[in-house]
Design a protein around this motif. Structure first.
Motif, PDB file in Angstrom:
ATOM      1  N   LEU A  97      -4.891 -30.661 -10.649  1.00  0.00           N
ATOM      2  CA  LEU A  97      -5.564 -29.744  -9.731  1.00  0.00           C
ATOM      3  C   LEU A  97      -6.596 -28.916 -10.481  1.00  0.00           C
ATOM      4  N   GLU A  98      -7.741 -28.742  -9.866  1.00  0.00           N
ATOM      5  CA  GLU A  98      -8.765 -27.893 -10.453  1.00  0.00           C
ATOM      6  C   GLU A  98      -8.470 -26.451 -10.082  1.00  0.00           C
ATOM      7  N   ARG A  99      -8.459 -25.588 -11.080  1.00  0.00           N
ATOM      8  CA  ARG A  99      -8.136 -24.183 -10.868  1.00  0.00           C
ATOM      9  C   ARG A  99      -9.390 -23.355 -11.120  1.00  0.00           C
ATOM     10  N   GLU A 100     -10.120 -23.024 -10.036  1.00  0.00           N
ATOM     11  CA  GLU A 100     -11.342 -22.249 -10.143  1.00  0.00           C
ATOM     12  C   GLU A 100     -11.010 -20.777  -9.915  1.00  0.00           C
ATOM     13  N   THR A 101     -11.440 -19.930 -10.830  1.00  0.00           N
ATOM     14  CA  THR A 101     -10.954 -18.555 -10.878  1.00  0.00           C
ATOM     15  C   THR A 101     -11.258 -17.778  -9.604  1.00  0.00           C
ATOM     16  N   ASP A 102     -12.517 -17.766  -9.168  1.00  0.00           N
ATOM     17  CA  ASP A 102     -12.896 -16.939  -8.011  1.00  0.00           C
ATOM     18  C   ASP A 102     -12.200 -17.403  -6.737  1.00  0.00           C
ATOM     19  N   ALA A 103     -12.136 -18.718  -6.535  1.00  0.00           N
ATOM     20  CA  ALA A 103     -11.470 -19.227  -5.333  1.00  0.00           C
ATOM     21  C   ALA A 103      -9.980 -18.889  -5.348  1.00  0.00           C
ATOM     22  N   LEU A 104      -9.348 -19.038  -6.515  1.00  0.00           N
ATOM     23  CA  LEU A 104      -7.936 -18.691  -6.620  1.00  0.00           C
ATOM     24  C   LEU A 104      -7.720 -17.203  -6.400  1.00  0.00           C
ATOM     25  N   TYR A 105      -8.607 -16.394  -6.954  1.00  0.00           N
ATOM     26  CA  TYR A 105      -8.482 -14.942  -6.794  1.00  0.00           C
ATOM     27  C   TYR A 105      -8.551 -14.555  -5.317  1.00  0.00           C
ATOM     28  N   GLN A 106      -9.517 -15.088  -4.605  1.00  0.00           N
ATOM     29  CA  GLN A 106      -9.644 -14.770  -3.187  1.00  0.00           C
ATOM     30  C   GLN A 106      -8.432 -15.256  -2.395  1.00  0.00           C
ATOM     31  N   GLN A 107      -7.913 -16.416  -2.767  1.00  0.00           N
ATOM     32  CA  GLN A 107      -6.741 -16.948  -2.078  1.00  0.00           C
ATOM     33  C   GLN A 107      -5.525 -16.059  -2.301  1.00  0.00           C
ATOM     34  N   ILE A 108      -5.320 -15.637  -3.545  1.00  0.00           N
ATOM     35  CA  ILE A 108      -4.154 -14.799  -3.843  1.00  0.00           C
ATOM     36  C   ILE A 108      -4.266 -13.450  -3.164  1.00  0.00           C
ATOM     37  N   VAL A 109      -5.466 -12.847  -3.209  1.00  0.00           N
ATOM     38  CA  VAL A 109      -5.657 -11.540  -2.578  1.00  0.00           C
ATOM     39  C   VAL A 109      -5.402 -11.624  -1.068  1.00  0.00           C
ATOM     40  N   SER A 110      -5.859 -12.696  -0.442  1.00  0.00           N
ATOM     41  CA  SER A 110      -5.689 -12.826   1.007  1.00  0.00           C
ATOM     42  C   SER A 110      -4.246 -13.102   1.403  1.00  0.00           C
ATOM     43  N   GLN A 111      -3.457 -13.684   0.481  1.00  0.00           N
ATOM     44  CA  GLN A 111      -2.079 -14.051   0.806  1.00  0.00           C
ATOM     45  C   GLN A 111      -1.039 -13.131   0.182  1.00  0.00           C
ATOM     46  N   SER A 112      -1.443 -12.270  -0.742  1.00  0.00           N
ATOM     47  CA  SER A 112      -0.466 -11.473  -1.479  1.00  0.00           C
ATOM     48  C   SER A 112       0.216 -10.445  -0.574  1.00  0.00           C
ATOM     49  N   PRO A 113       1.536 -10.460  -0.497  1.00  0.00           N
ATOM     50  CA  PRO A 113       2.239  -9.437   0.285  1.00  0.00           C
ATOM     51  C   PRO A 113       2.118  -8.050  -0.325  1.00  0.00           C
ATOM     52  N   LEU A 114       1.886  -7.976  -1.634  1.00  0.00           N
ATOM     53  CA  LEU A 114       1.698  -6.664  -2.259  1.00  0.00           C
ATOM     54  C   LEU A 114       0.410  -6.012  -1.775  1.00  0.00           C
ATOM     55  N   ILE A 115      -0.651  -6.792  -1.637  1.00  0.00           N
ATOM     56  CA  ILE A 115      -1.901  -6.253  -1.102  1.00  0.00           C
ATOM     57  C   ILE A 115      -1.710  -5.826   0.344  1.00  0.00           C
ATOM     58  N   SER A 116      -0.999  -6.622   1.118  1.00  0.00           N
ATOM     59  CA  SER A 116      -0.740  -6.261   2.517  1.00  0.00           C
ATOM     60  C   SER A 116       0.075  -4.973   2.598  1.00  0.00           C
ATOM     61  N   ALA A 117       1.059  -4.823   1.715  1.00  0.00           N
ATOM     62  CA  ALA A 117       1.853  -3.589   1.698  1.00  0.00           C
ATOM     63  C   ALA A 117       0.988  -2.395   1.331  1.00  0.00           C
ATOM     64  N   ALA A 118       0.090  -2.568   0.359  1.00  0.00           N
ATOM     65  CA  ALA A 118      -0.791  -1.467  -0.047  1.00  0.00           C
ATOM     66  C   ALA A 118      -1.763  -1.104   1.072  1.00  0.00           C
ATOM     67  N   GLN A 119      -2.262  -2.101   1.782  1.00  0.00           N
ATOM     68  CA  GLN A 119      -3.158  -1.802   2.905  1.00  0.00           C
ATOM     69  C   GLN A 119      -2.420  -1.093   4.037  1.00  0.00           C
ATOM     70  N   ALA A 120      -1.146  -1.428   4.215  1.00  0.00           N
ATOM     71  CA  ALA A 120      -0.351  -0.702   5.198  1.00  0.00           C
ATOM     72  C   ALA A 120      -0.203   0.769   4.806  1.00  0.00           C
ATOM     73  N   ARG A 121      -0.116   1.037   3.510  1.00  0.00           N
ATOM     74  CA  ARG A 121      -0.065   2.419   3.040  1.00  0.00           C
ATOM     75  C   ARG A 121      -1.385   3.146   3.323  1.00  0.00           C
ATOM     76  N   VAL A 122      -2.500   2.448   3.233  1.00  0.00           N
ATOM     77  CA  VAL A 122      -3.787   3.049   3.589  1.00  0.00           C
ATOM     78  C   VAL A 122      -3.795   3.426   5.065  1.00  0.00           C
ATOM     79  N   HIS A 123      -3.339   2.529   5.916  1.00  0.00           N
ATOM     80  CA  HIS A 123      -3.277   2.821   7.356  1.00  0.00           C
ATOM     81  C   HIS A 123      -2.321   3.981   7.633  1.00  0.00           C
ATOM     82  N   ARG A 124      -1.269   4.026   6.874  1.00  0.00           N
ATOM     83  CA  ARG A 124      -0.310   5.120   7.024  1.00  0.00           C
ATOM     84  C   ARG A 124      -0.968   6.460   6.689  1.00  0.00           C
ATOM     85  N   ALA A 125      -1.752   6.481   5.600  1.00  0.00           N
ATOM     86  CA  ALA A 125      -2.432   7.713   5.203  1.00  0.00           C
ATOM     87  C   ALA A 125      -3.467   8.128   6.246  1.00  0.00           C
ATOM     88  N   GLN A 126      -4.171   7.151   6.823  1.00  0.00           N
ATOM     89  CA  GLN A 126      -5.137   7.474   7.874  1.00  0.00           C
ATOM     90  C   GLN A 126      -4.426   8.100   9.082  1.00  0.00           C
TER      91      GLN A 126
END
Length: 516
Positions: A310-339
């Motif tokens: 498999l070809e592992r291209e850094t930017d594509a992998l980074y975007q994929q992980i950020v879009s799927q990471s539950p930690l990012i989703s949890a952090a964004q929920a904290r932003v909504h909570r603060a708002q």
């Protein structure tokens, strides 16, 4: 075809199964291939075939005949005979620079053994951190329900002017209620609702950590199991090498250093076996702990270490992980909570209304009466400006936390990709160059030794180089599998070291009811 050419081709094919790592037929063929290097070769029942550049030869699985000791002549040392069998499946010669397909090993998925999927299901049911995360999510859900509940009404009795002018006074009952204004309770639910969302994403992140840890430890244990199989196979060959070297000494065609070197090689293989056993035991104990079954006896693992292209291209992998990471989703929920909390604190200064209705009877006159009271705090000294400022700071912190996590993902991805690319390069190099050359070297050295051009120690060196190459190939496959598991696991590890917590309470409800 001459006997020497035919034997060279036989030796080349004889090494093919050993590259596949671990099956019994490979062990037999490798033993039969090496033994003629230590004695005079006798080839029997070889049918002459038309000379072709790459002939197709039908072979039976070679048999190992007993090596009889001789103290007089090397010619009496018995060797292996390769015989053709028209009923046997045709073996196609390898293409240059490519390894042959690996035969099924003892831990093939078609064999019995504990699979990766079974271990993952076991971990999801038994891992305590997952159960802990689910309990924390349930706690947050309970608080979310509580903060939106309206205050209870109050009832009571009152008596006034009792005994005044000898009368019984005024007696009655009342009911009071606090009316929460500014939609504070609904905002409470909004704020804590985002807490619930965040905790649930954290619980999902914990599940992913457990899944990744299970896969990493599974592949480490599987690689140790493969190395153990490979070393045990080679131990049989090394033991036969010791026997043959001793027979050569007895036959007055070998030397004592040949025997000593064979014994050293055998002892080194025993150390490798012991190390592989320790590695497997350690990997299994870690695997069992993550799966939540620490007392489970180590089984045979069913699986394969498959090369990955498999070809592992850094930017594509980074975007994929950020879009799927539950930690990012949890952090964004904290932003909504603060708002939501900023909006909640802005309405806190809107005063609640306390209402009371009472009815009673005047014993002196016998008249009935009613009493109504309304009150509300005046936001003069406290306008909740401190909490509003704190809520804004919380929002700023939450947004920066999202950015921090994204940078952390990028940093961890760079490390994981380096490990993946190094392991992939090693695997490809072993497949395309090192293993084929190690095999060819062993073939040529053994043929030259039979012809009297090389001594027996040269054969031992080539044999060990071939074994080490296969051992390192298995290790590279294991490193590639674990690096790939870490990337596919969204870089989330620590199934037992990370815990999900929630320190929230129903303080917002108390703040809403107090009106202060």
């Amino acid at each position: 075809m001459s006997k020497s050419s035919y034997r060279r081709h036989i030796l080349s094919i004889g090494l093919v199964p050993f590259v596949g790592l671990g099956c019994a037929s490979a062990r037999t063929q490798l033993a039969n291939m090496i033994m003629p290097a230590e004695a005079t070769t006798q080839v029997v029942a070889v049918a002459e075939k038309p000379a072709l550049e790459r002939p197709t030869i039908e072979l039976t699985s070679p048999s190992i005949e007993a090596v009889e000791k001789s103290t007089t002549s090397a010619d009496q040392i018995e060797v292996v005979n390769f015989q053709s069998d028209p009923n046997e499946q045709t073996n196609t010669p390898k293409e240059p620079g490519k390894l042959p397909p690996a035969p099924p090993t003892s831990s093939s998925p078609t064999q019995t053994g504990l699979t990766l999927q079974a271990l993952e299901e076991m971990a999801f049911q038994n891992n305590p951190s997952i159960q802990q995360a689910n309990a924390v999510a349930a706690k947050a859900s309970g608080i979310h329900y509580q903060v939106g509940r309206k205050p209870n009404p109050s009832i009571g009795y009152f008596g006034e002017e009792i005994g005044n002018e000898g009368a019984g006074g005024l007696h009655g009952a009342f009911v009071s209620q606090t009316f929460v204004r500014g939609n504070k309770l609904a905002w409470n639910e909004q704020v804590i609702g985002h807490d619930v969302e965040s905790v649930r994403w954290q619980a999902e992140a914990q599940r992913q950590r457990v899944r990744t840890d299970i896969r990493i430890q599974f592949y480490e244990a599987l690689a140790a199991q493969k190395r153990l199989e490979l070393a045990r196979d080679f131990r049989d060959i090394a033991e036969k090498g010791v026997d043959v070297s001793q027979q050569r000494v007895d036959a007055l065609v070998g030397t004592r250093p040949d025997v000593l070197q064979s014994e050293i090689q055998l002892n080194e293989v025993e150390l490798i076996i012991q190390e592989a056993e320790f590695d497997f035991e350690s990997a299994w104990n870690q695997l069992a702990a993550i799966a939540g079954v620490p007392g489970m006896e180590a089984p045979t693992l069913a699986g394969e270490l498959q090369p990955s292209d498999l070809e592992r291209e850094t930017d594509a992998l980074y975007q994929q992980i950020v879009s799927q990471s539950p930690l990012i989703s949890a952090a964004q929920a904290r932003v909504h909570r603060a708002q939501a909390n900023m909006q909640r604190q802005n309405v806190q200064a809107i005063p609640n209304v306390n209402g009371q209705l009472g009815v009673g009877r005047d014993d002196g006159t016998g008249d009935a009466f009613a009493n109504i009271q309304l009150s509300l705090p005046i936001p003069y000294n406290n306008k909740n400006t401190g909490n509003i400022s704190a809520a804004h700071a919380e929002y700023c912190e939450a947004t920066q936390n999202v950015q921090r996590l994204k940078m952390q993902i990028r940093q961890n991805l760079a490390i994981a990709l380096r490990d993946y690319q190094v392991a992939q390069a090693n695997v490809q190099r072993y497949q395309s160059a090192i293993l084929p050359k190690a095999q060819e070297t062993l073939d040529l050295v053994q043929e030259a030794q039979v012809a009297g051009e090389f001594d027996f120690l040269r054969v031992l060196t080539a044999r060990r180089a071939y074994f080490d190459a296969n051992l390192n190939y298995v290790a590279s496959l294991g490193n590639l599998a674990t690096a790939n598991a870490r990337i596919e696991g969204l870089l989330l590890t620590g199934g037992l070291s990370n815990v999900v917590t929630y320190d929230g309470d129903d303080g917002l409800r108390g703040q809403a009811l107090s009106g202060q």
